[in-house]
Enzyme design. Sequence first.
Site, PDB file in Angstrom:
ATOM      1  CB  CYS A   1      -4.797 -11.482 -14.964  1.00 35.98           C
ATOM      2  SG  CYS A   1      -4.479 -12.504 -13.512  1.00 35.98           S
TER       3      CYS A   1
ATOM      4  NE  ARG B   1      -3.278  -7.620  -3.188  1.00 38.73           N
ATOM      5  CZ  ARG B   1      -4.451  -8.129  -3.551  1.00 38.73           C
ATOM      6  NH1 ARG B   1      -4.916  -7.916  -4.768  1.00 38.73           N
ATOM      7  NH2 ARG B   1      -5.177  -8.838  -2.709  1.00 38.73           N
TER       8      ARG B   1
ATOM      9  CB  SER C   1      -0.904   0.002   1.234  1.00 39.55           C
ATOM     10  OG  SER C   1      -1.750   1.138   1.237  1.00 39.55           O
TER      11      SER C   1
ATOM     12  CB  CYS D   1      -1.292  -7.405  -8.826  1.00 38.25           C
ATOM     13  SG  CYS D   1      -1.574  -7.733 -10.587  1.00 38.25           S
TER      14      CYS D   1
ATOM     15  CB  CYS E   1       1.974 -14.570 -10.431  1.00 36.02           C
ATOM     16  SG  CYS E   1       0.411 -13.940  -9.794  1.00 36.02           S
TER      17      CYS E   1
ATOM     18  CB  CYS F   1       0.296  -8.919 -16.506  1.00 35.60           C
ATOM     19  SG  CYS F   1       1.374  -9.762 -15.312  1.00 35.60           S
TER      20      CYS F   1
ATOM     21  CB  THR G   1      -5.192   1.098   6.528  1.00 32.58           C
ATOM     22  OG1 THR G   1      -4.331   0.842   5.418  1.00 32.58           O
ATOM     23  CG2 THR G   1      -4.731   0.269   7.713  1.00 32.58           C
TER      24      THR G   1
END
Length: 588
Positions: A563, A340, A90, A560, A557, A534, A376
Amino acid sequence: MPGVHVPIYPAGKNINAASRTAAGSFIIRPMNDARQTERESMEVDVVVVGGGPAGLAAACRLMQLAQKEERETSVVVLEKGSEVGAHILSGAVLEPTALAELFPDWKERGAPLHTAVTRDEIYFYTGPRKAVKVPNALAPRTMHNHGNYIVSLGNVCRWLAQQAGQLGVEVFPGFAAAEILYGEDGGVRGVATGDMGVAADGAHKNNYQPGMELHARYTVFAEGCRGHLGKSLIEKFSLDKDRSPQHYGIGLKELWHCDPAVHKPGLVVHGAGWPLSESNSSGGSFLYHLEERQVAVGLIVDLNYANPHLSPFDEFQRFKHHPKIRPHLEGGERIAYGARAITKGGYNSLPQMAVPGALLVGCDAGTLNFAKIKGTHTAMKSGMVAAETVFAALAAGAADEGGGDLTAFAQNFAQSWAWDELKRSRNFGPALHKFGAYLGGAFNFMEQNIFRGRSPITLRDQTPDHAALKPAAECNPINYPKPDGKLSFDKLSSVFLSNTNHEEDQPVHLTLADPGLPVRVNLPQWDEPAQRYCPAGVYEVVEENGRPKFQINAQNCVHCKTCDIKDPSQNIHWVVPEGGGGPNYPNM
Protein backbone atom coordinates in the site's frame (compact mmCIF):
# COMPACT_ATOMS: atom_id res chain seq x y z
CA MET A 1 35.78 -12.62 25.11
CA PRO A 2 35.35 -9.01 24.02
CA GLY A 3 31.82 -7.77 24.45
CA VAL A 4 29.32 -9.32 26.82
CA HIS A 5 27.32 -12.38 25.82
CA VAL A 6 23.64 -11.99 26.56
CA PRO A 7 20.93 -14.38 25.36
CA ILE A 8 18.35 -13.36 22.78
CA TYR A 9 15.59 -11.78 24.81
CA PRO A 10 12.02 -12.95 24.17
CA ALA A 11 9.52 -10.58 22.63
CA GLY A 12 7.77 -8.32 25.09
CA LYS A 13 10.39 -8.62 27.83
CA ASN A 14 11.11 -5.28 29.43
CA ILE A 15 14.22 -4.12 27.59
CA ASN A 16 15.20 -1.89 30.52
CA ALA A 17 15.15 -4.69 33.06
CA ALA A 18 16.88 -7.08 30.69
CA SER A 19 19.72 -4.64 30.12
CA ARG A 20 20.17 -3.94 33.80
CA THR A 21 20.77 -7.63 34.44
CA ALA A 22 23.61 -7.62 31.91
CA ALA A 23 26.14 -5.98 34.18
CA GLY A 24 28.58 -3.85 32.27
CA SER A 25 26.80 -4.36 28.97
CA PHE A 26 25.27 -0.92 28.61
CA ILE A 27 25.05 2.40 30.37
CA ILE A 28 21.44 3.28 31.13
CA ARG A 29 20.50 6.81 32.07
CA PRO A 30 17.35 8.92 31.94
CA MET A 31 17.05 11.48 29.18
CA ASN A 32 18.04 15.02 30.06
CA ASP A 33 14.93 16.68 28.66
CA ALA A 34 11.25 17.15 29.42
CA ARG A 35 10.57 13.49 28.74
CA GLN A 36 13.03 12.14 31.31
CA THR A 37 10.24 10.39 33.19
CA GLU A 38 8.95 8.98 29.90
CA ARG A 39 11.92 7.29 28.22
CA GLU A 40 15.29 6.02 29.29
CA SER A 41 18.32 5.74 27.05
CA MET A 42 20.83 3.02 26.33
CA GLU A 43 24.35 3.74 25.11
CA VAL A 44 25.70 1.31 22.50
CA ASP A 45 28.40 1.30 19.87
CA VAL A 46 26.16 0.05 17.08
CA VAL A 47 22.43 -0.53 16.76
CA VAL A 48 21.14 -2.62 13.86
CA VAL A 49 17.50 -2.07 12.89
CA GLY A 50 16.08 -5.30 11.51
CA GLY A 51 16.77 -8.98 12.17
CA GLY A 52 16.86 -10.09 8.54
CA PRO A 53 19.82 -11.43 6.55
CA ALA A 54 21.51 -8.05 6.05
CA GLY A 55 21.15 -6.90 9.65
CA LEU A 56 22.21 -10.16 11.24
CA ALA A 57 25.15 -10.53 8.86
CA ALA A 58 26.26 -7.02 9.83
CA ALA A 59 25.99 -7.80 13.55
CA CYS A 60 27.86 -11.10 13.24
CA ARG A 61 30.65 -9.57 11.17
CA LEU A 62 31.05 -6.69 13.62
CA MET A 63 31.53 -9.05 16.54
CA GLN A 64 33.88 -11.29 14.57
CA LEU A 65 36.09 -8.27 13.97
CA ALA A 66 35.76 -7.20 17.60
CA GLN A 67 36.93 -10.60 18.81
CA LYS A 68 39.79 -10.72 16.34
CA GLU A 69 41.05 -7.28 17.39
CA GLU A 70 40.14 -7.83 21.07
CA ARG A 71 38.12 -4.64 21.09
CA GLU A 72 35.12 -4.37 23.39
CA THR A 73 32.14 -3.55 21.19
CA SER A 74 28.44 -3.46 22.03
CA VAL A 75 25.99 -4.35 19.28
CA VAL A 76 22.20 -4.49 19.54
CA VAL A 77 19.76 -5.83 16.94
CA LEU A 78 16.16 -4.63 17.11
CA GLU A 79 13.56 -6.86 15.45
CA LYS A 80 9.91 -5.79 15.23
CA GLY A 81 8.59 -9.34 14.85
CA SER A 82 7.61 -11.45 17.84
CA GLU A 83 10.73 -13.52 17.15
CA VAL A 84 13.54 -13.39 14.64
CA GLY A 85 12.17 -14.87 11.42
CA ALA A 86 8.53 -14.12 12.22
CA HIS A 87 8.31 -11.48 9.48
CA ILE A 88 10.75 -13.07 7.02
CA LEU A 89 9.23 -14.25 3.76
CA SER A 90 11.11 -15.27 0.65
CA GLY A 91 10.95 -18.02 -1.99
CA ALA A 92 13.74 -18.95 -1.33
CA VAL A 93 16.66 -20.26 -3.31
CA LEU A 94 19.81 -19.18 -1.49
CA GLU A 95 23.20 -18.68 -3.07
CA PRO A 96 25.65 -19.44 -0.21
CA THR A 97 28.43 -17.08 -1.37
CA ALA A 98 28.10 -14.53 1.43
CA LEU A 99 27.21 -17.14 4.04
CA ALA A 100 30.42 -19.03 3.26
CA GLU A 101 32.41 -15.82 3.71
CA LEU A 102 30.76 -15.06 7.03
CA PHE A 103 30.87 -18.61 8.40
CA PRO A 104 33.12 -20.87 6.33
CA ASP A 105 32.09 -23.76 8.59
CA TRP A 106 28.35 -23.15 8.19
CA LYS A 107 27.69 -26.83 7.53
CA GLU A 108 29.39 -27.89 10.75
CA ARG A 109 27.48 -25.17 12.62
CA GLY A 110 24.20 -26.71 11.46
CA ALA A 111 22.94 -23.98 9.13
CA PRO A 112 19.48 -24.97 7.86
CA LEU A 113 20.51 -25.46 4.24
CA HIS A 114 19.25 -29.01 3.77
CA THR A 115 18.04 -29.19 0.17
CA ALA A 116 20.51 -28.60 -2.64
CA VAL A 117 19.04 -27.68 -6.02
CA THR A 118 19.00 -30.77 -8.22
CA ARG A 119 17.12 -29.55 -11.29
CA ASP A 120 16.04 -26.28 -12.92
CA GLU A 121 12.92 -25.97 -15.06
CA ILE A 122 11.79 -22.75 -16.73
CA TYR A 123 8.40 -22.29 -18.40
CA PHE A 124 6.70 -19.56 -20.35
CA TYR A 125 3.00 -19.97 -19.67
CA THR A 126 1.18 -19.11 -22.91
CA GLY A 127 -2.32 -19.57 -21.51
CA PRO A 128 -4.37 -21.15 -18.73
CA ARG A 129 -3.64 -24.65 -20.05
CA LYS A 130 -0.50 -24.27 -22.16
CA ALA A 131 3.18 -23.68 -21.51
CA VAL A 132 6.48 -23.75 -23.39
CA LYS A 133 9.47 -25.21 -21.60
CA VAL A 134 12.55 -23.04 -22.07
CA PRO A 135 15.74 -25.08 -22.63
CA ASN A 136 18.32 -24.27 -19.98
CA ALA A 137 20.78 -23.45 -22.73
CA LEU A 138 18.52 -20.59 -23.85
CA ALA A 139 17.93 -19.20 -20.35
CA PRO A 140 20.04 -16.32 -18.99
CA ARG A 141 22.91 -17.86 -17.06
CA THR A 142 21.79 -15.93 -13.98
CA MET A 143 18.75 -18.22 -13.84
CA HIS A 144 20.83 -21.35 -13.32
CA ASN A 145 20.89 -22.59 -9.73
CA HIS A 146 23.65 -25.21 -9.58
CA GLY A 147 25.31 -25.01 -6.15
CA ASN A 148 22.36 -23.21 -4.53
CA TYR A 149 19.96 -24.38 -1.82
CA ILE A 150 16.20 -24.25 -1.34
CA VAL A 151 15.62 -22.90 2.16
CA SER A 152 13.22 -21.35 4.59
CA LEU A 153 14.80 -17.91 4.89
CA GLY A 154 12.99 -17.41 8.20
CA ASN A 155 14.80 -20.43 9.61
CA VAL A 156 18.11 -19.21 8.16
CA CYS A 157 17.59 -15.93 10.02
CA ARG A 158 16.74 -17.76 13.24
CA TRP A 159 20.03 -19.63 12.88
CA LEU A 160 21.93 -16.40 12.14
CA ALA A 161 20.43 -14.88 15.30
CA GLN A 162 21.78 -17.82 17.30
CA GLN A 163 25.25 -17.25 15.84
CA ALA A 164 24.97 -13.56 16.66
CA GLY A 165 24.02 -14.33 20.25
CA GLN A 166 26.99 -16.65 20.63
CA LEU A 167 29.26 -13.87 19.37
CA GLY A 168 27.93 -11.44 21.99
CA VAL A 169 25.30 -9.55 20.04
CA GLU A 170 22.16 -8.63 21.96
CA VAL A 171 19.04 -9.38 19.92
CA PHE A 172 15.73 -7.88 21.03
CA PRO A 173 12.69 -9.28 19.18
CA GLY A 174 9.31 -7.65 19.67
CA PHE A 175 10.73 -4.12 19.79
CA ALA A 176 10.02 -1.98 16.76
CA ALA A 177 12.28 0.96 15.92
CA ALA A 178 9.76 3.76 15.49
CA GLU A 179 11.85 6.93 15.32
CA ILE A 180 15.27 8.07 14.14
CA LEU A 181 17.23 10.15 16.62
CA TYR A 182 19.39 12.97 15.28
CA GLY A 183 22.20 14.90 16.91
CA GLU A 184 22.72 18.64 16.93
CA ASP A 185 24.90 18.32 13.84
CA GLY A 186 22.08 16.61 11.91
CA GLY A 187 23.68 13.18 11.94
CA VAL A 188 21.93 9.99 13.01
CA ARG A 189 22.47 9.20 16.68
CA GLY A 190 20.37 6.07 17.07
CA VAL A 191 16.70 5.14 17.21
CA ALA A 192 13.83 5.00 19.65
CA THR A 193 11.57 1.99 20.02
CA GLY A 194 7.83 2.45 19.94
CA ASP A 195 5.76 2.84 23.07
CA MET A 196 3.78 -0.21 24.20
CA GLY A 197 0.28 -0.10 25.65
CA VAL A 198 -1.08 2.92 23.77
CA ALA A 199 -4.82 2.84 23.01
CA ALA A 200 -6.35 3.66 19.64
CA ASP A 201 -7.25 7.14 20.88
CA GLY A 202 -3.70 7.77 22.08
CA ALA A 203 -4.43 7.24 25.78
CA HIS A 204 -2.07 5.20 27.92
CA LYS A 205 -3.50 1.83 28.96
CA ASN A 206 -2.72 0.05 32.22
CA ASN A 207 0.13 -1.86 30.56
CA TYR A 208 1.72 1.27 29.09
CA GLN A 209 5.48 1.07 28.69
CA PRO A 210 7.43 3.94 27.13
CA GLY A 211 9.89 3.20 24.39
CA MET A 212 13.64 3.09 24.86
CA GLU A 213 16.13 5.41 23.17
CA LEU A 214 19.18 3.62 21.84
CA HIS A 215 21.98 6.14 21.49
CA ALA A 216 24.47 4.64 19.08
CA ARG A 217 27.75 5.76 17.65
CA TYR A 218 26.60 4.15 14.42
CA THR A 219 23.24 2.86 13.21
CA VAL A 220 22.71 0.26 10.48
CA PHE A 221 19.24 0.29 8.90
CA ALA A 222 18.32 -3.16 7.58
CA GLU A 223 14.51 -3.12 7.75
CA GLY A 224 13.88 -4.93 4.46
CA CYS A 225 11.87 -3.66 1.51
CA ARG A 226 10.38 -0.18 1.96
CA GLY A 227 11.50 0.16 5.54
CA HIS A 228 9.69 3.16 6.96
CA LEU A 229 12.80 4.60 8.62
CA GLY A 230 14.90 3.92 5.54
CA LYS A 231 12.26 5.67 3.46
CA SER A 232 12.48 8.75 5.70
CA LEU A 233 16.29 8.75 5.49
CA ILE A 234 16.17 8.64 1.69
CA GLU A 235 13.75 11.57 1.65
CA LYS A 236 15.56 13.64 4.31
CA PHE A 237 19.01 13.33 2.73
CA SER A 238 17.86 13.06 -0.94
CA LEU A 239 19.76 9.80 -1.21
CA ASP A 240 18.01 8.87 -4.46
CA LYS A 241 19.02 12.03 -6.31
CA ASP A 242 20.08 11.26 -9.91
CA ARG A 243 19.00 7.62 -9.50
CA SER A 244 16.21 5.87 -11.36
CA PRO A 245 13.02 5.55 -9.30
CA GLN A 246 13.00 2.45 -7.13
CA HIS A 247 10.86 -0.38 -8.50
CA TYR A 248 9.02 -3.09 -6.63
CA GLY A 249 7.06 -6.28 -6.93
CA ILE A 250 4.70 -8.03 -4.55
CA GLY A 251 5.55 -11.63 -3.81
CA LEU A 252 2.77 -13.97 -2.67
CA LYS A 253 3.74 -17.36 -1.32
CA GLU A 254 2.14 -20.51 0.05
CA LEU A 255 3.75 -23.49 1.70
CA TRP A 256 2.20 -26.90 1.04
CA HIS A 257 2.63 -30.43 2.30
CA CYS A 258 2.55 -32.35 -0.95
CA ASP A 259 1.61 -35.89 -1.85
CA PRO A 260 4.71 -38.11 -1.31
CA ALA A 261 4.22 -39.51 -4.82
CA VAL A 262 4.99 -36.14 -6.42
CA HIS A 263 7.68 -34.92 -4.02
CA LYS A 264 10.95 -34.10 -5.82
CA PRO A 265 13.39 -32.54 -3.33
CA GLY A 266 15.65 -30.03 -5.04
CA LEU A 267 13.38 -29.24 -8.00
CA VAL A 268 13.22 -25.54 -8.92
CA VAL A 269 10.54 -24.32 -11.35
CA HIS A 270 10.49 -20.72 -12.54
CA GLY A 271 8.05 -19.20 -15.01
CA ALA A 272 6.54 -16.12 -16.60
CA GLY A 273 3.60 -15.22 -18.80
CA TRP A 274 0.06 -16.27 -17.89
CA PRO A 275 -1.94 -15.17 -15.95
CA LEU A 276 -0.29 -11.72 -15.81
CA SER A 277 0.10 -11.58 -19.58
CA GLU A 278 -3.69 -11.34 -19.96
CA SER A 279 -3.62 -7.87 -18.40
CA ASN A 280 -0.34 -6.84 -20.07
CA SER A 281 1.32 -7.02 -16.66
CA SER A 282 4.66 -8.60 -15.82
CA GLY A 283 6.16 -10.73 -13.12
CA GLY A 284 7.14 -14.32 -12.54
CA SER A 285 6.34 -17.47 -10.63
CA PHE A 286 8.24 -20.03 -8.62
CA LEU A 287 7.72 -23.52 -7.27
CA TYR A 288 10.35 -25.17 -5.06
CA HIS A 289 10.44 -28.66 -3.55
CA LEU A 290 12.05 -28.58 -0.09
CA GLU A 291 12.66 -31.35 2.41
CA GLU A 292 9.94 -33.16 4.38
CA ARG A 293 7.34 -33.08 1.57
CA GLN A 294 7.21 -29.29 1.57
CA VAL A 295 6.52 -27.35 -1.63
CA ALA A 296 6.77 -23.56 -1.81
CA VAL A 297 4.71 -21.95 -4.57
CA GLY A 298 4.43 -18.27 -5.34
CA LEU A 299 3.79 -15.47 -7.78
CA ILE A 300 5.64 -12.16 -8.05
CA VAL A 301 3.66 -9.31 -9.61
CA ASP A 302 5.62 -6.27 -10.74
CA LEU A 303 4.04 -3.22 -9.15
CA ASN A 304 4.33 -1.17 -12.34
CA TYR A 305 1.09 -2.72 -13.64
CA ALA A 306 -1.39 -0.34 -15.27
CA ASN A 307 -4.82 -1.92 -14.78
CA PRO A 308 -6.25 -0.82 -11.40
CA HIS A 309 -8.69 -3.75 -11.50
CA LEU A 310 -5.83 -6.23 -11.14
CA SER A 311 -5.64 -8.20 -7.87
CA PRO A 312 -2.24 -9.84 -7.27
CA PHE A 313 -3.79 -12.21 -4.73
CA ASP A 314 -6.40 -13.47 -7.16
CA GLU A 315 -3.86 -13.76 -9.98
CA PHE A 316 -1.87 -16.04 -7.70
CA GLN A 317 -4.90 -18.15 -6.81
CA ARG A 318 -5.80 -18.86 -10.41
CA PHE A 319 -2.16 -19.46 -11.37
CA LYS A 320 -2.14 -22.57 -9.16
CA HIS A 321 -4.72 -24.20 -11.45
CA HIS A 322 -2.32 -24.29 -14.40
CA PRO A 323 -1.66 -27.91 -15.51
CA LYS A 324 2.09 -27.44 -14.96
CA ILE A 325 1.53 -26.38 -11.33
CA ARG A 326 -1.62 -28.19 -10.21
CA PRO A 327 -0.09 -31.72 -10.10
CA HIS A 328 2.49 -30.57 -7.52
CA LEU A 329 -0.29 -29.45 -5.15
CA GLU A 330 -3.25 -31.78 -5.70
CA GLY A 331 -3.71 -34.19 -2.82
CA GLY A 332 -1.62 -31.95 -0.60
CA GLU A 333 -2.42 -29.49 2.18
CA ARG A 334 -1.79 -25.76 2.29
CA ILE A 335 -0.06 -24.98 5.60
CA ALA A 336 1.11 -21.36 5.35
CA TYR A 337 0.49 -18.15 3.40
CA GLY A 338 2.21 -14.79 3.27
CA ALA A 339 3.04 -11.78 1.13
CA ARG A 340 5.88 -9.27 1.00
CA ALA A 341 6.94 -6.47 -1.29
CA ILE A 342 10.25 -6.89 -3.10
CA THR A 343 12.74 -4.13 -3.91
CA LYS A 344 13.87 -4.88 -7.45
CA GLY A 345 15.15 -1.67 -9.05
CA GLY A 346 18.70 -2.97 -8.68
CA TYR A 347 21.86 -1.09 -9.56
CA ASN A 348 20.15 1.81 -11.36
CA SER A 349 17.94 2.56 -8.36
CA LEU A 350 20.42 2.07 -5.52
CA PRO A 351 20.38 5.19 -3.35
CA GLN A 352 23.42 6.59 -1.65
CA MET A 353 23.75 4.17 1.26
CA ALA A 354 25.70 6.28 3.78
CA VAL A 355 24.60 9.29 5.81
CA PRO A 356 26.32 10.88 8.81
CA GLY A 357 26.20 8.26 11.55
CA ALA A 358 24.29 5.59 9.64
CA LEU A 359 24.23 3.12 6.77
CA LEU A 360 21.35 1.73 4.72
CA VAL A 361 21.82 -1.91 3.66
CA GLY A 362 20.06 -4.90 2.12
CA CYS A 363 16.55 -4.52 0.76
CA ASP A 364 16.18 -1.27 2.72
CA ALA A 365 18.47 0.11 0.00
CA GLY A 366 17.55 -2.34 -2.77
CA THR A 367 20.44 -4.78 -3.22
CA LEU A 368 18.36 -7.61 -4.72
CA ASN A 369 19.69 -9.04 -7.99
CA PHE A 370 16.54 -9.25 -10.10
CA ALA A 371 18.37 -11.17 -12.84
CA LYS A 372 18.97 -14.01 -10.38
CA ILE A 373 15.64 -13.61 -8.54
CA LYS A 374 17.79 -13.59 -5.41
CA GLY A 375 18.75 -11.05 -2.83
CA THR A 376 19.85 -12.85 0.32
CA HIS A 377 23.51 -13.19 -0.65
CA THR A 378 23.82 -9.58 -1.83
CA ALA A 379 21.92 -8.29 1.22
CA MET A 380 24.25 -10.20 3.53
CA LYS A 381 27.30 -8.92 1.69
CA SER A 382 26.12 -5.31 1.97
CA GLY A 383 25.67 -5.86 5.72
CA MET A 384 29.14 -7.37 6.03
CA VAL A 385 30.72 -4.45 4.15
CA ALA A 386 28.79 -2.09 6.42
CA ALA A 387 30.19 -3.89 9.46
CA GLU A 388 33.74 -3.63 8.19
CA THR A 389 33.29 0.08 7.43
CA VAL A 390 31.79 0.80 10.84
CA PHE A 391 34.41 -1.21 12.67
CA ALA A 392 37.23 0.61 10.88
CA ALA A 393 35.67 3.92 11.94
CA LEU A 394 35.34 2.72 15.54
CA ALA A 395 38.91 1.43 15.59
CA ALA A 396 40.22 4.72 14.22
CA GLY A 397 38.41 6.62 16.96
CA ALA A 398 36.36 8.53 14.39
CA ALA A 399 33.24 8.28 16.55
CA ASP A 400 34.57 9.53 19.86
CA GLU A 401 32.10 12.41 19.78
CA GLY A 402 29.30 10.42 18.18
CA GLY A 403 28.74 9.20 14.64
CA GLY A 404 31.62 9.82 12.28
CA ASP A 405 32.23 9.84 8.56
CA LEU A 406 31.06 6.66 6.82
CA THR A 407 31.63 7.81 3.27
CA ALA A 408 34.23 5.05 2.85
CA PHE A 409 31.33 2.61 2.57
CA ALA A 410 30.59 3.67 -1.01
CA GLN A 411 34.10 2.77 -2.14
CA ASN A 412 34.19 -0.39 -0.03
CA PHE A 413 30.91 -1.66 -1.45
CA ALA A 414 31.93 -0.69 -5.00
CA GLN A 415 34.96 -2.96 -4.62
CA SER A 416 32.86 -5.96 -3.60
CA TRP A 417 31.60 -8.80 -5.78
CA ALA A 418 28.04 -7.80 -4.85
CA TRP A 419 28.41 -4.40 -6.52
CA ASP A 420 29.92 -5.98 -9.63
CA GLU A 421 27.07 -8.51 -9.76
CA LEU A 422 24.41 -5.81 -9.46
CA LYS A 423 26.07 -3.66 -12.11
CA ARG A 424 26.17 -6.56 -14.58
CA SER A 425 22.45 -7.11 -14.05
CA ARG A 426 21.46 -3.44 -14.32
CA ASN A 427 19.55 -3.85 -17.59
CA PHE A 428 17.58 -6.99 -16.74
CA GLY A 429 14.47 -5.38 -15.26
CA PRO A 430 14.36 -2.31 -17.52
CA ALA A 431 14.63 -4.57 -20.60
CA LEU A 432 11.56 -6.55 -19.55
CA HIS A 433 9.64 -3.38 -18.72
CA LYS A 434 10.54 -1.64 -21.99
CA PHE A 435 10.48 -4.52 -24.48
CA GLY A 436 8.16 -7.08 -22.90
CA ALA A 437 8.71 -10.74 -22.11
CA TYR A 438 9.76 -11.90 -25.60
CA LEU A 439 12.08 -9.12 -26.81
CA GLY A 440 13.19 -8.33 -23.27
CA GLY A 441 13.98 -11.98 -22.65
CA ALA A 442 16.02 -12.15 -25.86
CA PHE A 443 17.90 -9.00 -24.86
CA ASN A 444 18.68 -10.43 -21.44
CA PHE A 445 19.89 -13.72 -22.90
CA MET A 446 22.30 -11.85 -25.16
CA GLU A 447 23.52 -9.53 -22.44
CA GLN A 448 23.93 -12.12 -19.68
CA ASN A 449 25.19 -15.07 -21.73
CA ILE A 450 27.25 -13.37 -24.45
CA PHE A 451 28.27 -10.00 -23.03
CA ARG A 452 28.31 -11.25 -19.42
CA GLY A 453 26.61 -8.09 -18.27
CA ARG A 454 29.26 -5.82 -19.78
CA SER A 455 27.34 -4.30 -22.70
CA PRO A 456 28.09 -0.60 -23.22
CA ILE A 457 24.47 0.54 -22.80
CA THR A 458 22.38 1.17 -19.71
CA LEU A 459 18.60 0.99 -19.92
CA ARG A 460 16.50 2.94 -17.44
CA ASP A 461 12.90 2.79 -16.25
CA GLN A 462 12.04 6.30 -15.08
CA THR A 463 8.33 5.87 -14.25
CA PRO A 464 7.59 5.26 -10.54
CA ASP A 465 5.38 2.23 -9.95
CA HIS A 466 2.61 4.25 -8.31
CA ALA A 467 2.39 6.49 -11.39
CA ALA A 468 1.82 3.58 -13.78
CA LEU A 469 -1.90 3.08 -13.06
CA LYS A 470 -4.36 4.10 -15.76
CA PRO A 471 -7.83 5.39 -14.92
CA ALA A 472 -10.26 2.57 -14.17
CA ALA A 473 -12.58 3.67 -16.98
CA GLU A 474 -9.82 3.03 -19.52
CA CYS A 475 -9.16 -0.54 -18.37
CA ASN A 476 -11.09 -3.78 -18.63
CA PRO A 477 -12.46 -5.20 -15.37
CA ILE A 478 -11.05 -8.61 -14.44
CA ASN A 479 -13.51 -11.31 -13.41
CA TYR A 480 -11.70 -13.74 -11.15
CA PRO A 481 -13.10 -17.24 -10.57
CA LYS A 482 -14.37 -18.12 -7.14
CA PRO A 483 -11.88 -20.13 -5.06
CA ASP A 484 -12.54 -23.86 -4.95
CA GLY A 485 -11.19 -24.39 -1.42
CA LYS A 486 -8.80 -27.05 -2.72
CA LEU A 487 -6.19 -25.20 -4.79
CA SER A 488 -7.48 -21.64 -4.55
CA PHE A 489 -8.68 -19.77 -1.47
CA ASP A 490 -10.04 -16.44 -0.24
CA LYS A 491 -8.04 -13.69 1.44
CA LEU A 492 -9.34 -14.08 4.98
CA SER A 493 -8.65 -17.83 5.22
CA SER A 494 -5.21 -17.11 3.80
CA VAL A 495 -4.47 -14.38 6.35
CA PHE A 496 -5.48 -16.86 9.05
CA LEU A 497 -2.63 -19.13 7.91
CA SER A 498 -0.15 -16.26 8.26
CA ASN A 499 -0.79 -16.20 12.03
CA THR A 500 -1.22 -12.43 11.80
CA ASN A 501 -2.22 -10.67 14.99
CA HIS A 502 -2.16 -7.12 16.26
CA GLU A 503 -3.33 -5.66 19.54
CA GLU A 504 -6.65 -4.24 18.37
CA ASP A 505 -6.77 -1.27 20.75
CA GLN A 506 -3.78 0.62 19.36
CA PRO A 507 -3.31 3.49 16.90
CA VAL A 508 -3.77 2.40 13.28
CA HIS A 509 -0.33 1.95 11.73
CA LEU A 510 -1.61 2.54 8.17
CA THR A 511 -1.81 6.31 8.21
CA LEU A 512 -3.49 8.59 5.67
CA ALA A 513 -2.05 12.01 4.89
CA ASP A 514 -5.55 13.01 3.75
CA PRO A 515 -8.32 10.78 5.20
CA GLY A 516 -10.86 11.96 2.64
CA LEU A 517 -8.71 11.37 -0.44
CA PRO A 518 -9.47 7.63 -0.99
CA VAL A 519 -13.19 8.35 -1.56
CA ARG A 520 -12.76 11.80 -3.08
CA VAL A 521 -9.96 10.99 -5.57
CA ASN A 522 -8.94 7.33 -5.69
CA LEU A 523 -12.44 5.88 -5.89
CA PRO A 524 -13.71 7.81 -8.93
CA GLN A 525 -10.39 7.76 -10.75
CA TRP A 526 -8.97 4.30 -10.05
CA ASP A 527 -11.90 2.50 -8.35
CA GLU A 528 -9.79 2.69 -5.16
CA PRO A 529 -7.19 0.01 -6.07
CA ALA A 530 -6.19 -0.58 -2.43
CA GLN A 531 -9.18 -2.94 -2.29
CA ARG A 532 -7.33 -5.21 -4.72
CA TYR A 533 -3.58 -4.66 -4.45
CA CYS A 534 -3.60 -5.42 -0.72
CA PRO A 535 -3.11 -9.21 -0.32
CA ALA A 536 -4.70 -9.34 3.14
CA GLY A 537 -8.07 -7.61 2.87
CA VAL A 538 -6.94 -4.60 4.88
CA TYR A 539 -8.70 -2.00 2.72
CA GLU A 540 -12.39 -1.91 1.87
CA VAL A 541 -14.86 0.59 0.49
CA VAL A 542 -18.08 0.10 2.45
CA GLU A 543 -21.35 1.98 2.49
CA GLU A 544 -22.25 4.09 5.51
CA ASN A 545 -25.40 6.21 5.59
CA GLY A 546 -25.73 5.77 1.85
CA ARG A 547 -22.22 7.04 1.14
CA PRO A 548 -18.94 5.22 0.40
CA LYS A 549 -16.49 4.99 3.27
CA PHE A 550 -12.83 3.91 3.13
CA GLN A 551 -12.30 1.31 5.85
CA ILE A 552 -8.93 0.09 7.14
CA ASN A 553 -8.83 -3.35 8.80
CA ALA A 554 -5.35 -2.90 10.25
CA GLN A 555 -5.63 -6.16 12.22
CA ASN A 556 -5.20 -8.08 8.94
CA CYS A 557 -1.98 -6.36 7.87
CA VAL A 558 0.86 -8.76 6.99
CA HIS A 559 3.39 -5.90 6.76
CA CYS A 560 3.97 -6.36 3.03
CA LYS A 561 4.21 -2.55 2.43
CA THR A 562 2.45 -2.77 -0.95
CA CYS A 563 0.00 0.00 0.00
CA ASP A 564 2.85 2.37 0.81
CA ILE A 565 4.29 1.69 -2.65
CA LYS A 566 1.34 1.34 -5.04
CA ASP A 567 -1.16 3.92 -3.76
CA PRO A 568 -1.46 6.17 -6.85
CA SER A 569 -1.90 9.28 -4.68
CA GLN A 570 0.93 8.31 -2.30
CA ASN A 571 -1.50 9.01 0.53
CA ILE A 572 -0.92 5.83 2.57
CA HIS A 573 2.09 5.79 4.86
CA TRP A 574 3.02 2.57 6.65
CA VAL A 575 4.52 3.01 10.13
CA VAL A 576 5.36 0.37 12.70
CA PRO A 577 2.58 -0.91 14.93
CA GLU A 578 3.22 -2.04 18.48
CA GLY A 579 6.24 -4.35 18.60
CA GLY A 580 5.54 -8.04 18.19
CA GLY A 581 2.47 -7.49 16.01
CA GLY A 582 2.00 -8.73 12.47
CA PRO A 583 2.48 -12.14 10.90
CA ASN A 584 4.29 -15.04 12.51
CA TYR A 585 5.56 -17.09 9.62
CA PRO A 586 6.65 -20.68 10.28
CA ASN A 587 9.23 -22.12 7.85
CA MET A 588 8.70 -19.34 5.31
